[in-house]
Design an enzyme around this catalytic site. Structure first.
Site: not given
Ligand code: GLA
Length: 668
Positions: A154, A310
């Site tokens: 991210e 995710e």
């Molecule tokens: C993001 C991050 C993860 C985690 C999730 C929690 O997507 O990439 O590492 O922190 O959020 O929702």
């Protein structure tokens, strides 16, 4: 109809999640592999936050433990999406190197102890990040379990902007590259205003704390520059990975409608686009936002596959009050992703952490382990994916394009607008939600891209628009397209300079009227809108003040100080038609507008049910997803086999609460 899984051996769709073995013992790793096999997991993302374990002290590397994990996974035929660990530098990095800490606009430094605590232009961060990436891919890049590379995590998520001196220097060179000379910069930024004229590039700063509004063009360019800077770092990581494994797809996980990064520009560089999606299960609009997120991500790079990297199985832990997905909702939202083209379903994370800031974030394996109902849902979903053989890369054909650009988003929400509560997401929801209700699949499109494949395009407040982008939209209509253009579109050029004359700039030929001014309405107040046949709907938030020109007025504002002004205008232009919408019509008004164009915009479908079609290899897959707690009878468009139950489906079928059906039929 019961939707019990039947067994099938082939699993063509990625299934799994973030796996953080550094939090667990080797004994748990073995247990993890057993459970992954039980759940049908075939891909896990490993290494995202492993830097401190891979390089515990500067220059001392330890890849042995990670190799053992990859060995275990490989033996079990579980693929690895190997991540570079650069999103969270170990404490020694910041303790040793002063340049690593990012600065906020007041000059305050961020500390370590969390994650994403680095300035992307820090020479030491860049050097150390490049080294750990090179070492990682050198050591493990050719491991047989590796199927994909995952760059960073991210990008820019917590600290998208840094205001340090290196950013000041970098910004100046970037501006010199963009404008060539200081007079040109002064012209583009309109620095005659408020005595902001620069004599040299050296005087320019990042938009640090100022007494009142900073120069909007400066703010816009700083966002462009910051985006480019992040992308440059990402491409450096990609280069290092490619040097060792040119044959393996590379991705980085996006965050859907994330404002700071221009994902259109990023997606061009990826072999697979991936995204993290966390709709709020308690939000009645969750399914809509999730659909929009997926449509957007799918269309960022229209020639590569995409995947959900995710999502949560149950609940996140970062909202104020974290309502979980109810039983079945996880599955429904997962099928929504498949329905909209995802080549896989991955979750954050595999096993719920025992400690740390995310220990109460749900996982595929909850704290309570195998007995948890969440794990049972995970196992069921994994088994079902095996039944969707052939779906893997089936494309989704979107009918309508949403004209969207990040520079427009940046400029639209800058703080000196007539309505500072104007929001890109609000405008998107206003124009796109009624199309979602009509079961229209959307693509997001850059205003300058080829639009000819779409039956229609919508432009929700396309405020910033260059002449060239505008000409492309006009040309699309001239060639036979249909465009719905909202108020506050075509207002400024790429430098945030107003297109002078009646508003609309390059889109003016399509507006059919002359917009002479704009009127944000008092908050909460509505005006009436009267249509040609005398019926009335309402509008709120905004009214353009316009006079008739060459278009046909379909509706006018019918109350308040601007009564009489055209509110909806239809313009025949070349072989196509444009609809200008000068007010924020309510739901009834939007329905009327889209009803007028039923051939392009479809008809409203069953409320609460999402219907999408994918096509591949001579087959058509109709997805029907029930996003609610009520049972629905739905019509099957083409008779075929319902894949999850292996039952022939024709006519209508019953979708249980949160139920899903995938009907495969012969295409053609
Ligand atoms: C993001 C991050 C993860 C985690 C999730 C929690 O997507 O990439 O590492 O922190 O959020 O929702």
């Amino acid at each position: 109809m019961t939707l019990e899984p039947r067994s099938a051996p082939v699993v063509p769709i990625y299934y799994g999640g973030d796996y953080n073995p550094e939090q667990w013992s080797p004994e748990t790793w073995r247990e993890d592999v057993r459970l992954m096999r039980r759940a049908g997991v075939n891909l896990v993302t490993v290494g995202v936050f492993s830097w401190a374990q891979l390089e515990p002290r500067e220059g001392e590397f330890d890849f042995g433990w990670l190799r053992s994990v990859l060995d275990l996974l490989g033996e079990a035929d579980i693929g690895v999406d190997l991540s570079t660990p650069t999103a969270s530098p170990p404490p020694w990095v910041m303790a040793r190197y002063d340049d690593v800490a990012p600065l906020d606009e007041r000059g305050a430094r961020f500390s370590h102890g969390s994650r994403q605590h680095f300035c992307v232009l820090s020479p030491n961060y860049r050097r150390l990040a490049a080294r750990v990436v090179a070492r990682l891919v050198g050591e493990l890049g050719d491991h047989g379990a590796v199927r994909m590379f995952h760059l960073h995590n991210e990008y820019a998520c917590h600290v998208p902007y840094c205001y340090c001196d290196r950013h000041a220097e970098g910004f100046r060179s970037w501006l010199a590259g963009r404008y060539g000379s200081v007079p040109e910069l002064n012209r583009a930024w309109g620095t005659s205003f408020w005595s902001q004229r620069y004599a040299t590039f050296d005087e320019v700063l990042p938009p640090r704390m100022t007494p009142t509004h900073a120069n909007p063009a400066q703010l816009l360019d700083f966002k462009r520059f910051s985006n480019d800077t992040w992308l440059e770092e990402c491409l450096e990581e990609k280069r290092l990975v490619r040097e060792v494994r040119p044959d393996i797809p590379v991705t980085t996980n996006f965050m859907g409608l994330f404002k700071p990064l221009d994902y259109f520009a990023w997606a061009e560089h990826l072999d697979l686009v991936s995204t993290d999606n966390y709709p709020d299960p308690a939000d009645p609009q969750a399914a809509f936002w999730s659909a929009l997120h997926y449509d957007m991500v799918r269309s960022l790079n229209k020639s590569v596959p995409w995947v959900v990297m995710e999502q949560t199985t149950y609940r996140v832990n970062w909202r104020r009050h974290n309502v979980p997905k109810v039983p079945g909702q996880m599955r429904a939202l997962a099928y929504q992703a498949l329905a909209r083209g995802s080549s896989g379903l991955l979750f954050f994370q595999w096993r719920a952490s025992r400690s740390g800031a995310e220990k109460f974030h749900s996982a595929m394996v909850p704290h309570s382990g195998e007995r948890s109902p969440v794990f049972a849902e995970v196992v069921r979903l994994g088994a079902e994916l095996a039944l969707l053989e052939g779906l893997g890369a089936a494309p989704v054909a979107a009918e309508v394009g949403v004209l969207f650009s990040w520079p427009n988003w940046w400029a639209l929400e800058e703080g000196t607008q007539p309505a500072q509560d104007m929001s890109m997401q609000g405008q998107l929801a206003w124009m796109a939600r009624p199309l979602y209700d009509r079961q229209v699949t959307l693509d997001f499109c850059r205003p300058a891209e080829d639009l000819s494949r779409y039956r229609a395009v919508v432009a929700p407040s396309l405020y910033l628009l260059s002449e060239q982008e505008g000409a492309n939209v006009v040309d699309y209509v001239q060639q036979g397209g249909t465009a719905f253009i909202s108020f506050w579109s075509g207002i400024v050029d790429a430098n945030d300079e107003v297109h002078m004359g009646p508003y609309g700039g390059p889109l003016r030929p399509l507006l059919g009227c002359d917009v002479l001014d704009v009127a944000p309405l008092p908050p909460g107040e509505q005006v009436e809108v009267e249509w040609e046949d005398g019926t009335r709907t309402a509008a709120d938030f905004w009214a353009d003040v316009a006079v008739e020109r060459d278009g046909k007025v379909l509706a006018r504002v019918a109350s308040g100080p601007w009564a009489g002004t055209p509110a909806v205008v239809e313009t025949a232009y070349g072989a196509g038609t444009a609809y200008y919408v000068g007010v924020r019509l309510d739901t009834g008004g939007m329905r009327r507008l889209y009803d007028r164009c039923e051939a392009t915009c479809g008809r409203e479908g069953e409320p609460g049910v999402e219907r999408t079609v994918r096509r591949a290899g001579g087959a058509r897959y109709e997805f029907l997803v029930n996003h609610g707690a009520t049972e629905h009878q739905v019509t099957v468009t083409w008779p075929g086999t319902e894949l999850l139950s292996d039952v022939q489906a024709a006519g209508t079928l019953t979708l249980a609460p949160w139920g899903v059906a995938v009907v495969r039929s012969q295409d053609g």
